[in-house]
Write an enzyme that holds these catalytic residues in place. Structure first.
Site, PDB file in Angstrom:
ATOM      1  CE  LYS B 105      -2.163   2.174   3.160  1.00 23.79           C
ATOM      2  NZ  LYS B 105      -1.315   3.372   3.083  1.00 23.79           N
ATOM      3  CB  THR B 116       9.224   1.144   1.430  1.00 24.14           C
ATOM      4  OG1 THR B 116       8.613   2.402   1.146  1.00 24.14           O
ATOM      5  CG2 THR B 116       8.456   0.099   0.664  1.00 24.14           C
TER       6      THR B 116
END
Lengths: 329, 329
Positions: B105, B116
């Site tokens: 996402k 990340t």
């Protein structure tokens, strides 16, 4: 003397660009009657295009001597600036009086790395050259080097000070009371101009002032303050009057500066939002009121030392994007 | 297993936040019938707010076992994402077959520093744990760590891979042909998902792919590619279809990477804009056409070495500002 153009940066133009800059200096020197070695050249604008030399020649031919042209200079070098930035300060210390004046321009690609953007300062005092260099560096570090508008460092930053000695004083040298007064005046002037640049950032609707106190060192205070003022998410939230303060602590957290969560304090205006690492309940209306002002003060307390720094920036608006999505078209 | 919520990051919530995360793990463990030590917790959203534990409890109670819930997970954890990001890849190598699948996402506060954002990967292969760690790190470095949407690093980055060994193969270990195939598949999957995140950045209308070739080292190639893809001015220009290529060379110039102007080459799509440091005349319409596409490839050639890197990002639109000026309001 300085000859300035805006609209074309004359950057990434290679040998031709260097020759064009030399010609620009020569043209200005010929017009005013000085040696080209005494002419400094500053350019700002689109990168990668040659200077329009015919236009520059025509412009330089129209230069006339003037003792009060500062305002015109401030206005002439504007690009996306909406207001000219100029200021002057008069100083009286001991038996001497002198003045320092300056002009600056923004208003995009502002994220200083050496001096910044364009800023030209003059004084009629005689000043020891080594002291003058040092005092300019000091003033730059707490003013223009603490401004960020968009995180993009320009290749054309320039900050100059020229002292013509017209006051006839014994040159101001380090350690004297005159030196202290000179530094204070220069600092004040540069901060005033730097805030003017931040306030008039591309698309800006307000000035953001971030102060970080209680840092272990000045370098860390500066780094943290710049990280917050440079965060696009902090800037966008302030633009919309959104009290999304978590973005402020997130920016400090990623800045590389030591942070002890349980010691952190955060004020937005006079409203304490975080105390000793704990989010406090706050009146949303009060914060929204602060964020709605033309100047938004943010105060972070690291409580790890005694160093303090202040940085200035502006909100991030849709208008910034609009300006920069059609800059050359 | 992993339990994920979005909307609240549970960041900067201190001891209470830690207790809430532990409770969330316990609730999920109880529901599924595993030990809480086997449950990983991931949260994303607003920083500085407590998790809404009642809501989370209700949600967890509704979890049911499913072999094809990946798509639902990708959809459930979306915040400002406009499309779910999910992908899977089947691998056949030697006498074994396996699959790797993943969901990710975005779509704001994306400027990776460790892994990340949120990305969860699974494989039914048995994989040596040390090799799995290393291969994930490698894949992250050329995929999610090469994505920037807005330069704001999130406190809640997380990237996980889980291998359940259902295929019953001898664990894949370094140096084998299976290991190579596994790494290639994982790289490809992660790049696919990372590009999906970049393409769907907040307010984005297009994907920007920046490749820097001819760098002295991989680190420098990465740094330069990330500087270009992260420049708000480059992003805004591409948004508006403005062929303001000077901003691209300016971003490389300030990135800290060695650049020899006379060796630099720049392509926008297939159009050569700079060759051996000299700006070339180009057909503006051709560039505008490239910039108008849904994927904008930018290719920089430093001609100083052999290292290459690619980074991905998106354009900067007015919509990004609008989204982020009212995120919590």
């Amino acid at each position: 003397m300085v000859v300035v153009n805006s609209g074309c940066a004359n950057a990434f133009t290679g040998e031709q660009g260097l020759a064009d800059a030399a010609e620009m200096a020569q043209l200005a020197a010929d017009n005013v009657g000085v040696s080209p070695e005494d002419v400094l050249v500053a350019s700002t604008g689109v990168i990668g295009q040659r200077l329009p030399m015919e236009l520059i020649k025509t412009g330089i031919e129209q230069i006339t001597a003037s003792r009060d042209g500062g305002g015109k200079l401030a206005r002439a070098m504007m690009t996306t600036d909406t207001v000219p930035k100029e200021a002057a300060i008069a100083v009286s210390v001991g038996d001497i009086e002198f003045a320092i004046g300056g002009v600056a321009k923004g208003s995009g690609m502002i994220h200083p790395d050496l001096a910044t953007l364009l800023c030209f300062l003059t004084t009629d005092a005689a000043v020891d050259i080594d002291f003058l260099r040092l005092s300019l560096r000091k003033a730059a570090d707490i003013s223009f080097n603490m401004v960020s508008i968009d995180g993009d460092t320009s290749p054309n930053d320039m900050m100059l000070i020229m002292a013509n000695g017209l006051r006839g004083n014994k040159p101001i040298s380090p350690g004297s009371s005159q030196a202290d007064a000179f530094q204070q005046a220069l600092d004040r002037l540069c901060i005033y101009l730097a805030k003017g640049v931040a306030r008039d950032g591309e698309g800006a609707t307000k000035l953001i002032e971030v102060t970080v106190a209680g840092a272990p060192s000045a370098a860390e205070a500066r780094l943290a303050a710049r990280a917050v003022v440079g965060s696009p998410l902090v800037k966008a939230a302030i633009h919309g009057g959104d009290p999304n303060w978590g973005r402020i602590v997130a920016a400090v957290g990623r800045s590389g500066v030591e942070v002890v969560e349980s010691k952190l304090g955060l004020y937005i205006g006079d409203v304490c939002v975080v105390k000793a690492g704990c989010p406090l309940p706050f009146d949303k209306k009060e914060i929204v009121k602060v964020l709605g002002g033309s100047e938004v003060p943010i105060n972070l307390q690291l409580n790890l030392g005694t160093a303090t720094a202040t940085a200035w920036g502006c909100d991030l608006s849709e208008e910034y994007v609009t300006i920069n999505s059609q800059y050359t078209t």
